[in-house]
Design an enzyme around this catalytic site. Structure first.
Site, mmCIF file in Angstrom:
data_model
loop_
_atom_site.group_PDB
_atom_site.id
_atom_site.type_symbol
_atom_site.label_atom_id
_atom_site.label_comp_id
_atom_site.label_asym_id
_atom_site.label_seq_id
_atom_site.Cartn_x
_atom_site.Cartn_y
_atom_site.Cartn_z
ATOM 1 N N HIS A 178 -26.853 -76.016 70.098
ATOM 2 C CA HIS A 178 -26.328 -76.647 68.890
ATOM 3 C C HIS A 178 -24.872 -77.076 69.061
ATOM 4 O O HIS A 178 -24.479 -78.154 68.636
ATOM 5 C CB HIS A 178 -26.451 -75.656 67.721
ATOM 6 C CG HIS A 178 -26.034 -76.216 66.410
ATOM 7 N ND1 HIS A 178 -26.825 -77.092 65.689
ATOM 8 C CD2 HIS A 178 -24.900 -76.054 65.692
ATOM 9 C CE1 HIS A 178 -26.200 -77.424 64.578
ATOM 10 N NE2 HIS A 178 -25.030 -76.821 64.546
ATOM 11 N N HIS A 217 -29.610 -80.133 59.156
ATOM 12 C CA HIS A 217 -29.630 -78.717 58.766
ATOM 13 C C HIS A 217 -31.089 -78.328 58.567
ATOM 14 O O HIS A 217 -31.493 -77.878 57.504
ATOM 15 C CB HIS A 217 -28.793 -78.492 57.498
ATOM 16 C CG HIS A 217 -27.897 -77.288 57.611
ATOM 17 N ND1 HIS A 217 -27.629 -76.456 56.573
ATOM 18 C CD2 HIS A 217 -27.216 -76.782 58.671
ATOM 19 C CE1 HIS A 217 -26.808 -75.486 56.983
ATOM 20 N NE2 HIS A 217 -26.554 -75.670 58.242
#
Lengths: 232, 798
Positions: free
Chosen positions: B66, B117
């Site tokens: 990430h 998200h």
């Protein structure tokens, strides 16, 4: 004419309300929640938003903020005060207007172009309208359901304190389709829809004539200038 | 107490650098933190010793997929390489910063970015989506900009799956809650339903901000002696994933063990933070700034320090905590929301603190910028981190992962939609149209958008359901920006290279129809596991396609985000490269809406239509089919079309313009009719003849580079001359018609069928209402009217 717009932490439509004041031709004055100073304004707008986050009852904390001591005193002395959405909730929490505003009956936030009928055109903020006039003002809230006890409802209906009523659709379950109120003196007005979002062609609600061309909201602000002239 | 016992006790309280040197063989839970053994060894090599538990925490989060883009980096480089001077001339900040910044003229700049998200939004839809908005908005603030709008690109599982009924309302109310409370208008986005996203919905949030050129701020820590200041919400135990592993593994008793890994959002705190930051910027009180998102303080300190010219020394004892039992590792990794870190010159600290005090924003000075080149973090008087910040933030591992052409690809591409019968009779075409506009993806999405504030700030010139959102930037001149996001995972599944290009082309076209000129791109690349070589092939092809297309269209990628590991079990999602395009318009007063506003306008179809039904909404909805090859991208054509539309809008020749995409011409006609309730009479003969196609292809094919426009009669000659001059295919296909008095407006396809707008509106609105509940104002319209149902059973030619 100077119109103050109070900024609380969490106010969202304060800059929009200032713009509306300027478009009407008055001077907008930014007022701060933590001050005890109205900077010599002639009228006050309590704008929309989520003051202090509104994690308690909406408007409950703001109604007890420092600036509200001065706002309440000025309102009681006759100064025009307009509460929009969260500002309406604050006026109710400050007992300048009766009743309460609770979660919309359908449970969700709703944003829509809302038709209203003007019920009282003799207040400081509505004298530019005519009684029965149909206007379109954007509405956007999650806690706009107006409630009040039966006795008070009878009284405010009887005494003409209902300033605006929802037309076609009641968007939040408000009693008697009430969208906005005035106090008995007509200087304090509160409503859930947002007149400051219907002041400028191109950025307002849709009308049959053209997209986003609705400017019915500007009359709130020109009305208060008119009433100031009349009082002067 | 023996020496050994003393060491163990000390270690259980505090793993200092001295302790790490003294206990080189101590076993560390690197695997549980997501580090591979060779990555752990590399950390040991870099440090020349074992990392402390705090350092291990930092490296593990900063070297995660990430944060480090370790699997995607080798491919993403193309966005920086495939650029022309034309593409970079207006770029003030490119990829790599919190968000890209584009010069839009008149001294204004715009910054925008889209980010995912996804996983948090599946676990806890409301908070996951809410903090997705919060995070991207902080990226925008940290560039020195005032956030002015948000958009959301959403993908959910099947509309009728029970779990979708949990995820959709949660995600929508989370976005609604957070962005409405921030006072940011939501100006558009997209919503798709497909079983492929069932256990892995995609929540991609976009934020856009505006700033004056001189207000640009960057995330770097320069100037030894400058203060490192943390401000905003207090640091709590939320959003700690890996740290709990560390804590429970390293610490035997007393400490907290399990922490929720999804953060909890407080939009009020963020709203105050926005206003506070803008006042700090206006007072020139900030030297460098960085928001705290993924990896919290670990990320902010290491990135600020590595982007600077020296080092940094901070004390974690100064961090204001919501929970005093947090360990140092947890403080380093906490992803508590609504926090920012600023670099402040010592003589401006007083002014800085006055502003944060005014806004009641809690602030603490953690330390200062140094000349050492080291990032040193202390805790209880001992050094627990002593690293070269670049090794944490910049020089993470880079993987050139194996790619392999999927074994199933050729069979998929061979299975086209041409095997399905293409009926040409009016009643069947009408039935199919009603089915399409009532399908989950094409149906009216007001149930979602009516929960979003589109008015706040008073600058929204266009929003849903128009093709792009548009915001006025300058109140005097009318200068503004338009934004659209698009992706078609079905196309990208059939061909990731073309799919990414088609996503860009559609977003580009959606911006162009408003009259704005596309200038920049942000992307959110949602894919399955990079450890799956077939997914990695999809990813590599999509990036290549997008980079090539950006070069061809001459607009740069300014930033974005990669989201891997989107899959249910072993089944990856369709490759979903969500592309956001921003355009500039010199006066939003000249914007063009998507729907018809007047009777009697001529309707023109720009572009040519081919038999391109593979991967289409028609193939999917009517036949439950996905196979073949997607429509061919025509980037040069898209560019010509964009320029044509901009010229026509500038001269005021257009009353409406609407992009053709999912569902083709037919659904575009319905959209444009329903926008303001004006119908049309449409004829297809000329089109069928010119493009040599059948009526169904004309109505439902999804060929690119096409739009429909409504031209007022008095501008007809000028408009046609413009098209001819630019040699763009144009066909007059009808005329708008508000309907006679007493008779409702209708969409009439001459020789085929007529559908009243009432009928079309009912079909379009019913679907979301049926699955998620009423829309205020719709109930009256729908009650008592027959809601159209999808026909069952597909017709397949054997």
């Amino acid at each position: 004419m100077k119109v103050g717009v109070v900024t609380f932490p969490g106010s969202l439509d304060d800059r929009d309300a200032q713009r509306a004041v300027r478009h009407a031709g008055a001077d907008a004055v930014a007022l701060w929640h933590g001050d005890h100073d109205l900077h010599g304004v002639d009228a006050i707008v309590l704008p929309g938003g989520f003051s202090y986050g509104d994690y308690l009852r909406c408007g409950a904390i703001a109604a007890r903020s420092p600036i509200m001591t001065e706002v309440i005193a000025a309102a009681n002395a006759g100064m025009p005060v307009l509460g929009i959405c969260n500002g309406f909730q604050i006026l109710v929490e400050a007992h300048l207007l009766p009743g309460g505003l609770i979660r919309n009956d359908h449970g969700d936030f709703v944003c829509r172009d809302q038709k209203l009928r003007v019920e009282n055109a003799s207040t400081a903020w509505t004298n530019g309208f005519t009684v029965g006039q149909e206007i379109t003002i954007p509405l956007k809230n999650a806690e706009g359901g107006f409630i009040v006890d039966a006795e008070t409802l009878t009284r405010i209906e009887g005494e003409g304190q209902v300033a605006f009523r929802y037309l076609d659709v009641n968007p939040n379950g408000s009693l008697d389709d009430i969208a906005g109120l005035t106090n008995a003196a007509g200087n304090v007005v509160g409503l859930m829809p947002h007149p400051e979002h219907a002041i400028e062609p191109g950025f307002g609600p849709d009308t049959p004539d053209a997209m986003r061309s609705g400017t019915d909201g500007i009359t709130f602000f020109t009305s208060v200038m008119q009433s100031a002239l009349a009082r002067a | 107490m023996s020496d050994l016992a003393k060491t163990v006790t000390a270690a259980s309280r505090l793993d200092s650098v001295a302790n790490a040197i003294a206990t080189p063989e101590k076993e560390q839970p690197y695997a549980a933190l997501g580090l591979k053994s060779d990555e752990y060894q590399r950390i040991r090599d870099i440090l020349g010793r074992r990392p402390t538990s705090g350092e291990l925490a930092m490296y593990s989060v900063m070297w995660s997929e990430h944060c480090s883009y370790k699997s995607s980096k080798v491919w993403l480089r193309q966005f920086g390489q495939k650029v022309s001077p034309e593409m970079t001339k207006n770029l003030m900040v490119g990829m790599g910063e919190n968000a890209g910044v584009v010069d839009i003229g008149e001294g204004w700049a715009v910054t925008f970015k889209i980010e995912s998200h996804n996983h948090p939004s599946y676990i806890e839809p409301f908070q996951g989506a809410a903090t997705g908005v919060g995070g991207i908005v902080r990226d925008i603030i940290s560039m020195g900009a005032r956030p002015v709008a948000v958009m959301d690109a959403l993908r959910f599982g099947a509309i009728d799956h029970p779990d979708t009924a949990r995820v959709v309302p949660g995600v929508v109310s989370g976005i609604s809650f957070y962005a409405n409370c921030l006072g940011l208008p939501n100006i558009g986005g997209e919503t798709w339903f497909d079983p492929i996203y069932q256990a892995n919905p995609l929540v991609n949030a976009l934020a856009v901000g505006v700033l004056r050129h001189e207000d640009l701020h960057l995330a770097n820590a320069k100037g030894a002696g400058n203060k490192v200041v943390l401000f905003g919400a207090r640091t709590g135990g939320d959003g700690i994933g890996g740290a709990s592993i560390l804590a429970s593994d390293t610490f035997s008793a007393g400490g907290p063990t399990k922490r929720p890994a999804v953060q909890v959002g407080d939009p009020f705190a963020e709203k105050v933070l926005i206003e506070c930051c803008l006042e700090l910027f206006a007072g020139d009180l900030v030297k460098g700034i960085q928001d705290l998102g993924a990896a919290g303080i670990s990320c902010a300190t290491s990135e600020l320090a590595s982007n600077g010219d020296g080092g940094m020394e901070v004390s974690l004892d100064e961090v204001l905590l919501r929970d005093p039992t947090l360990t140092a590792e947890e403080i380093l990794m906490s992803e508590s929301q609504e926090r920012m870190m600023a670099i402040v010159e010592p003589d401006k600290l007083e002014g800085f603190l006055a502003v944060t005090k005014k806004w009641d924003v809690e602030t603490s000075v953690l330390g200062e910028v140094t000349e050492t080149g080291r990032l040193i973090i202390t805790w209880h008087g001992e050094t627990i981190v002593d690293v070269d910040p670049r090794t944490v933030a910049v020089d993470g591992p880079v993987y050139d992962r194996p790619i392999s052409y999927p074994t199933w690809m050729d069979a998929l591409n061979a299975d086209g939609a041409e095997k399905f019968l293409r009926p040409s009779d009016g009643p069947t075409l009408k039935e199919q149209l009603l089915t399409l506009i009532g399908s989950a993806n094409l149906s009216d999405k007001s149930w979602i958008t009516s929960q979003y504030d589109r008015y706040v700030m008073g600058n929204t010139a266009l929003s849903y359901p128009d093709d792009a959102g548009m915001i006025r930037v300058d109140e005097e001149s009318g200068l503004g920006v338009a934004l659209a996001t698009d992706a078609n995972g079905r196309y990208a599944y059939l061909d990731p290279y073309a799919g990414a290009q088609l996503a860009l082309a559609e977003a580009y076209r959606n911006v162009a129809v408003t009259g704005a000129t596309p200038v920049a791109v942000s992307d959110c690349l949602n894919f399955g596991s990079p450890e799956n070589p077939e997914v990695m092939w999809q990813f590599s092809r999509a990036v290549e396609g997008l980079a090539d297309a950006c070069l061809e269209l001459g607009i740069p990628v300014t930033g974005g985000n990669v989201s891997f590991y989107n899959q249910t079990g072993d089944v990856p999602i369709h490759p979903t490269p969500v592309v956001a395009v921003m355009g500039v318009i010199d006066d939003v007063g000249r914007r063009v809406p998507s729907g018809w506003q007047d009777s009697g306008d001529n309707l023109y179809l720009l572009g040519s239509t081919h038999l391109e039904l593979d991967g289409s909404a028609w193939a999917g909805v009517i036949h439950g089919h996905l196979g073949g090859t997607p429509p061919k991208p025509h980037l040069a054509r898209e560019q010509e079309l964009g320029a044509l539309l901009a010229a026509a809008a500038r001269e005021g020749l257009l009353n409406a313009a609407h992009d053709l995409s999912d569902g083709g011409l037919a659904t575009a006609l319905v959209d444009a009719s329903l926008r303001f309730g004006i119908g049309a009479r449409v004829w297809l003969d000329e089109l069928l003849e010119r493009d040599q196609i059948d009526p169904l292809t004309a109505l439902f094919s999804e060929s690119g580079a096409r739009v429909i426009v409504a031209v007022p009669r008095e501008e007809d000659v000028k408009f046609l001359r413009l098209c001819e001059g630019r040699n763009y295919p144009v066909a007059r296909i009808g005329v708008t018609d508000a309907g006679a008095a007493g008779v409702g407006a209708a969409l009439e396809l001459q020789g085929l069928f007529t559908a009243s707008l009432e009928e079309l509106r009912t079909a379009s609105r019913a679907t979301m209402v049926e699955h998620f509940g009423a829309v205020v104002g719709y109930a009256a319209d729908l009650s008592g009217s027959g809601i159209h149902r999808a026909p069952t059973g597909a017709r397949i030619v054997e």
